[in-house]
Design a protein around this motif. Sequence first.
Motif, PDB file in Angstrom:
ATOM      1  N   MET A   1     -44.338  49.865 -33.243  1.00 34.59           N
ATOM      2  CA  MET A   1     -43.067  49.699 -32.417  1.00 34.59           C
ATOM      3  C   MET A   1     -42.066  50.382 -32.988  1.00 34.59           C
ATOM      4  SD  MET A   1     -40.656  46.180 -31.966  1.00 34.59           S
ATOM      5  CE  MET A   1     -42.075  45.245 -30.920  1.00 34.59           C
ATOM      6  N   LYS A   2     -41.246  51.201 -32.225  1.00 35.06           N
ATOM      7  CA  LYS A   2     -39.956  52.050 -32.387  1.00 35.06           C
ATOM      8  C   LYS A   2     -38.797  51.218 -32.873  1.00 35.06           C
ATOM      9  CE  LYS A   2     -41.940  55.856 -29.933  1.00 35.06           C
ATOM     10  NZ  LYS A   2     -41.574  56.956 -28.982  1.00 35.06           N
ATOM     11  N   HIS A   3     -38.289  51.488 -33.669  1.00 33.10           N
ATOM     12  CA  HIS A   3     -37.034  50.490 -34.324  1.00 33.10           C
ATOM     13  C   HIS A   3     -36.232  51.095 -35.297  1.00 33.10           C
ATOM     14  CE1 HIS A   3     -40.590  49.329 -36.653  1.00 33.10           C
ATOM     15  NE2 HIS A   3     -39.418  49.286 -37.642  1.00 33.10           N
ATOM     16  N   LEU A   4     -35.071  50.704 -35.232  1.00 31.30           N
ATOM     17  CA  LEU A   4     -34.161  51.064 -36.249  1.00 31.30           C
ATOM     18  C   LEU A   4     -33.773  49.442 -37.064  1.00 31.30           C
ATOM     19  CD1 LEU A   4     -30.709  52.635 -35.687  1.00 31.30           C
ATOM     20  CD2 LEU A   4     -30.681  50.338 -36.596  1.00 31.30           C
ATOM     21  N   VAL A   5     -33.731  49.833 -38.463  1.00 33.53           N
ATOM     22  CA  VAL A   5     -33.411  48.609 -39.372  1.00 33.53           C
ATOM     23  C   VAL A   5     -32.413  48.960 -40.196  1.00 33.53           C
ATOM     24  CG1 VAL A   5     -36.033  48.108 -39.179  1.00 33.53           C
ATOM     25  CG2 VAL A   5     -35.076  49.492 -41.016  1.00 33.53           C
ATOM     26  N   ILE A   6     -31.538  48.101 -40.683  1.00 31.80           N
ATOM     27  CA  ILE A   6     -30.477  48.044 -41.579  1.00 31.80           C
ATOM     28  C   ILE A   6     -31.320  48.019 -43.030  1.00 31.80           C
ATOM     29  CG2 ILE A   6     -28.568  47.222 -42.640  1.00 31.80           C
ATOM     30  CD1 ILE A   6     -28.322  45.732 -40.007  1.00 31.80           C
TER      31      ILE A   6
ATOM     32  N   THR B   1     -31.791  52.816 -41.892  1.00 30.88           N
ATOM     33  CA  THR B   1     -32.923  53.492 -41.905  1.00 30.88           C
ATOM     34  C   THR B   1     -33.656  53.571 -40.610  1.00 30.88           C
ATOM     35  OG1 THR B   1     -33.573  52.647 -44.156  1.00 30.88           O
ATOM     36  CG2 THR B   1     -35.458  53.706 -42.875  1.00 30.88           C
ATOM     37  N   LEU B   2     -33.976  54.847 -40.038  1.00 34.48           N
ATOM     38  CA  LEU B   2     -34.404  54.767 -38.871  1.00 34.48           C
ATOM     39  C   LEU B   2     -36.107  55.469 -38.773  1.00 34.48           C
ATOM     40  CD1 LEU B   2     -31.707  57.360 -37.472  1.00 34.48           C
ATOM     41  CD2 LEU B   2     -31.706  54.943 -37.250  1.00 34.48           C
ATOM     42  N   GLN B   3     -36.720  54.875 -37.741  1.00 34.16           N
ATOM     43  CA  GLN B   3     -38.105  54.971 -37.647  1.00 34.16           C
ATOM     44  C   GLN B   3     -38.405  55.346 -36.147  1.00 34.16           C
ATOM     45  OE1 GLN B   3     -40.150  51.713 -39.131  1.00 34.16           O
ATOM     46  NE2 GLN B   3     -39.708  51.998 -41.212  1.00 34.16           N
ATOM     47  N   ASP B   4     -38.789  56.696 -36.100  1.00 36.42           N
ATOM     48  CA  ASP B   4     -39.232  57.300 -34.607  1.00 36.42           C
ATOM     49  C   ASP B   4     -38.045  56.816 -33.496  1.00 36.42           C
ATOM     50  OD1 ASP B   4     -41.918  57.526 -35.335  1.00 36.42           O
ATOM     51  OD2 ASP B   4     -42.615  55.313 -34.891  1.00 36.42           O
ATOM     52  N   THR B   5     -36.861  57.309 -34.252  1.00 42.27           N
ATOM     53  CA  THR B   5     -35.603  57.273 -33.296  1.00 42.27           C
ATOM     54  C   THR B   5     -34.909  58.484 -33.491  1.00 42.27           C
ATOM     55  OG1 THR B   5     -35.602  54.963 -34.270  1.00 42.27           O
ATOM     56  CG2 THR B   5     -33.655  55.834 -33.118  1.00 42.27           C
ATOM     57  N   PRO B   6     -35.093  59.365 -32.367  1.00 43.81           N
ATOM     58  CA  PRO B   6     -34.531  60.410 -32.188  1.00 43.81           C
ATOM     59  C   PRO B   6     -33.033  60.805 -32.209  1.00 43.81           C
ATOM     60  CG  PRO B   6     -35.346  59.985 -29.917  1.00 43.81           C
ATOM     61  CD  PRO B   6     -35.276  58.878 -31.108  1.00 43.81           C
ATOM     62  N   PRO B   7     -32.253  61.835 -32.824  1.00 47.95           N
ATOM     63  CA  PRO B   7     -30.758  62.132 -32.745  1.00 47.95           C
ATOM     64  C   PRO B   7     -30.542  62.835 -31.446  1.00 47.95           C
ATOM     65  CG  PRO B   7     -32.016  63.611 -34.225  1.00 47.95           C
ATOM     66  CD  PRO B   7     -33.005  62.572 -33.739  1.00 47.95           C
ATOM     67  N   PRO B   8     -29.413  63.188 -31.039  1.00 45.36           N
ATOM     68  CA  PRO B   8     -28.079  62.786 -31.845  1.00 45.36           C
ATOM     69  C   PRO B   8     -27.950  61.080 -31.775  1.00 45.36           C
ATOM     70  CG  PRO B   8     -27.924  63.778 -29.976  1.00 45.36           C
ATOM     71  CD  PRO B   8     -28.979  63.676 -29.978  1.00 45.36           C
ATOM     72  N   PHE B   9     -26.937  60.605 -32.357  1.00 46.91           N
ATOM     73  CA  PHE B   9     -26.725  59.161 -32.058  1.00 46.91           C
ATOM     74  C   PHE B   9     -25.275  59.032 -31.870  1.00 46.91           C
ATOM     75  CE2 PHE B   9     -29.865  59.650 -35.545  1.00 46.91           C
ATOM     76  CZ  PHE B   9     -30.832  58.917 -35.058  1.00 46.91           C
ATOM     77  N   VAL B  10     -25.027  57.929 -31.246  1.00 50.35           N
ATOM     78  CA  VAL B  10     -23.729  57.510 -30.972  1.00 50.35           C
ATOM     79  C   VAL B  10     -23.487  56.030 -31.495  1.00 50.35           C
ATOM     80  CG1 VAL B  10     -21.890  56.820 -28.994  1.00 50.35           C
ATOM     81  CG2 VAL B  10     -23.285  59.026 -28.891  1.00 50.35           C
ATOM     82  N   VAL B  11     -22.333  55.824 -32.538  1.00 49.40           N
ATOM     83  CA  VAL B  11     -22.219  54.628 -32.846  1.00 49.40           C
ATOM     84  C   VAL B  11     -21.041  54.090 -32.536  1.00 49.40           C
ATOM     85  CG1 VAL B  11     -21.628  53.385 -35.316  1.00 49.40           C
ATOM     86  CG2 VAL B  11     -23.063  55.503 -35.007  1.00 49.40           C
ATOM     87  N   LYS B  12     -21.354  52.727 -31.876  1.00 52.17           N
ATOM     88  CA  LYS B  12     -20.099  52.075 -31.386  1.00 52.17           C
ATOM     89  C   LYS B  12     -19.301  51.032 -32.272  1.00 52.17           C
ATOM     90  CE  LYS B  12     -20.948  53.004 -26.645  1.00 52.17           C
ATOM     91  NZ  LYS B  12     -19.972  53.454 -25.712  1.00 52.17           N
TER      92      LYS B  12
END
Length: 236
Positions: free
Chosen positions: A1-6, A204-215
């Motif tokens: 599973m592709k995901h982002l974790v803190i 920490t990012l896993q299989d998460t492509p940039p660029p990023f936008v942070v709200k």
Amino acid sequence: MKHLVICCLRLTLPLGLVLMSIAPSWAGYSISQRYIFYSAEQRSVSVRITNTGDERKEYSLRSPAWDERTKNSGADLIAYPPVFDLAPGQTQKVRLLLRDKAAFTPPLFFRLVVRESDPVELAEQASSGLTIPLATSFPVYYIDRSVKPKAEGLILRDDAGVSNGLWVRNTGDTLLELRRVIAGDGREFPVDVRVLPGRAHRFTLQDTPPPFVVKIAYGDDLRVERSVVDAAAAKP
């Protein structure tokens, strides 16, 4: 599973699952606000503590300064009442008030420390010279919502050029509240992160492509395109 974790949670789980596992309740009591926001426009702020156990408990409160700036300012946050008993199911309203409020400029950061103990057990432990009460602390943010938060970010990548992290630093003079991360492929990840001025947070990012936008709550979106190799310079 592709995901982002803190990363500070030290877990590799889908982010939504991580956040759902956190609740403002502990073994013997619950508190109405896990994160306490005290606006500069308010005279005081209140929280409620409820005894969720099956025995009468005693609660003692402290509200020490959290960061160096607040410590050096001499600001004093009063928690009232400082000590109280609650029977099972009972609730106590606790008021937090900044002494000499007009003399201080936000932001200021404190911790509300709640110490729970059984009066009978406490007396027995005191007679034996051993006391181990349970204490938990909750952040208190004294802030001015009219001050706009500011931030900078970096994409962290490994030696092969693959992005593996996102670093965000609070460059402003108020609390930075991060609410959502949007990846380069359009996927959105809800987050619930607060960063004090001058401090940073790493995702920490896993299989998460940039660029990023942070709200950012109460601020402009942060678009992060610049990358570095695991940024020793980007340590908090």
